[in-house]
Design a protein around this motif. Structure first.
Motif, PDB file in Angstrom:
ATOM      1  N   ASP A 139      40.844  37.219  44.940  1.00  0.00           N
ATOM      2  CA  ASP A 139      40.743  37.086  43.478  1.00  0.00           C
ATOM      3  C   ASP A 139      41.208  38.376  42.839  1.00  0.00           C
ATOM      4  N   LYS A 140      41.770  38.247  41.665  1.00  0.00           N
ATOM      5  CA  LYS A 140      42.290  39.432  40.964  1.00  0.00           C
ATOM      6  C   LYS A 140      42.229  39.180  39.467  1.00  0.00           C
ATOM      7  N   ALA A 141      42.178  40.226  38.701  1.00  0.00           N
ATOM      8  CA  ALA A 141      42.143  40.033  37.246  1.00  0.00           C
ATOM      9  C   ALA A 141      42.490  41.314  36.519  1.00  0.00           C
ATOM     10  N   LEU A 142      43.004  41.117  35.338  1.00  0.00           N
ATOM     11  CA  LEU A 142      43.114  42.198  34.352  1.00  0.00           C
ATOM     12  C   LEU A 142      42.129  41.826  33.269  1.00  0.00           C
ATOM     13  N   GLU A 143      41.190  42.714  32.971  1.00  0.00           N
ATOM     14  CA  GLU A 143      40.171  42.320  31.996  1.00  0.00           C
ATOM     15  C   GLU A 143      39.881  43.459  31.023  1.00  0.00           C
TER      16      GLU A 143
END
Ligand SMILES: NC(=O)C1=CN([C@@H]2O[C@H](COP(=O)(O)OP(=O)(O)OC[C@H]3O[C@@H](n4cnc5c(N)ncnc54)[C@H](O)[C@@H]3O)[C@@H](O)[C@H]2O)C=CC1
Ligand SMILES: CC(C)CC(=O)C(=O)O
Ligand SMILES: [Mg+2]
Length: 352
Positions: A139-143
């Motif tokens: 899983d990966k994200a820019l938040e």
């Protein structure tokens, strides 16, 4: 013997063209080539970097010969639609978890290595890179944090069965070579790597004839340029293997020389199903100029004949023709020469 050609972007179509010329020159009975869209080329035509029809074609094939994907003008797209997702998707959808990336000295090319010639002369190693897990697939994200700062994160993980199956591939490879396996990790910092190290150590019990050592990745990067000849087989995770293999290419002389095979468990009527590609990318800086070295892709086609079609004789013929071309001074721009992509293809065809 059905081969799906997926040329992709940038120099991908240029280098695939030369590999196809070499394959056709061998006149292998029953070899059928068909072509599909991947990467930015597929996004432009189908709105997706890995369209359903390309995936179907991949499943229907006995092997895939892949060029490269990636186009800087698509770097702003949401990640799921970026060209690179095509190769990641093929590797995971097709269960191609074992990436073999051999690096060997070519006679006469020692002076092109980034290392001193006497050090470069002794390279004969195989990087076995895990290809379906690690931080690439977590899983990966820019938040946005509550205080307004942006944060990016990517989950690194390996399950023990994922480590065990790649460890077996690497131990078996070492058994068939000089019997030495170096497992590369970052177990002094990462839990993912601690598990990796523990599981590789457990699998070692099944291979008493193989000498196993563990090495931290920072040390491995150093040893690879200090004395690459000390390595036989290196087994490592997806991210470390990606980085170390580009580095190994410059120990040999150029990224335009290193081939790869991505294999899984699936067997066809002819051999092991696999995807074959040069280790380099789409090289946008030289794309469309006829400057790319096609040798890595041609050597990948040789790996395809060996692993997917049990055609050892023809595989060895291709490899000998590439080696002879280099020994006789055929040099692309990446090796300080002026031979273009098609001229390098011609030189190999003449020596086949
Ligand atoms: N499996 C794949 O399809 C891969 C795709 N990429 C993608 O390729 C694009 C470009 O990435 P870069 O980081 O620039 O890596 P790259 O491997 O495409 O290029 C790095 C450098 O090596 C040179 N080079 C690469 N292959 C060459 C060849 N056959 N002959 C002569 N010179 C060669 C290029 O001109 C460039 O200066 C990006 O979009 C990246 O995501 C990168 C690596 C693998
Ligand atoms: C483009 C990436 C998805 C992978 C990469 O650099 C590689 O497989 O060598
Ligand atoms: Mg890479």
């Amino acid at each position: 013997m059905k081969v799906a050609l997926l040329p992709g972007d940038g120099i991908g179509p240029e280098v695939i063209r030369e590999a196809v010329r070499v394959l056709e020159a061998l006149e292998l009975p029953g070899l059928t080539l068909f072509e599909g869209d991947v990467g930015a080329a597929a996004y432009r035509r189908h709105g997706h970097p890995l369209p359903a029809e390309t995936l179907e074609m991949a499943w229907a094939a006995d092997a895939i010969l892949f060029g490269a994907v990636g186009d800087p003008s698509f770097d702003g797209l949401e990640r799921a639609l970026r060209p690179e997702q095509a190769i990641l998707g093929l590797r995971s959808e097709l269960g191609l978890f074992a990436n073999l990336r051999p690096a060997r000295t070519f006679a006469g090319l020692e002076d092109m290595s980034a290392l001193r010639p006497e050090i470069a002369a002794r390279i004969d190693l195989l990087i076995v890179r895990e290809l379906n897990g690690d931080v690439y697939f977590g899983d990966k994200a820019l938040e946005m944090l509550p205080d307004g700062r942006r944060r990016g994160w990517d989950m690194m993980s390996y399950a023990e069965d994922e480590v065990r199956r790649i460890a077996h591939v690497a131990f078996r490879a070492a058994q068939g070579r000089k019997g030495r396996l170096c497992s590369v990790d970052k177990a002094n910092v990462l839990e993912t790597s601690q598990l990796w190290r523990d599981v590789v150590g457990e699998v070692a019990g099944d291979y008493p004839g193989v000498a196993l050592e563990h090495m931290y990745v920072d040390n491995a990067a150093m040893q690879l340029v200090r004395d690459p000849g000390r390595f036989d087989v290196i087994v490592t995770g997806n991210l470390f293997g990606d980085i170390l293999s580009d580095q190994a290419s410059m120990c040999v002389g150029s990224i335009g020389l290193l081939a790869s095979a991505a294999l899984g468990d699936r067997q066809t009527a002819f051999g092991t199903f696999g995807l074959y590609e040069p280790i380099h990318g789409s090289a946008p800086d030289i794309a469309g100029q006829g400057k790319a070295n096609p040798m890595a892709t041609i050597l990948s086609a040789a790996m395809m004949l060996r692993h997917s079609f049990a055609r050892e004789v023809e595989a060895a013929r291709i490899e000998a023709a590439v080696a002879r071309s280099l020994a006789e001074g055929v040099r692309g721009g990446d090796l300080g020469g002026s031979a273009g992509t098609a001229a390098i293809g011609d030189a190999i065809l003449q020596r086949l």
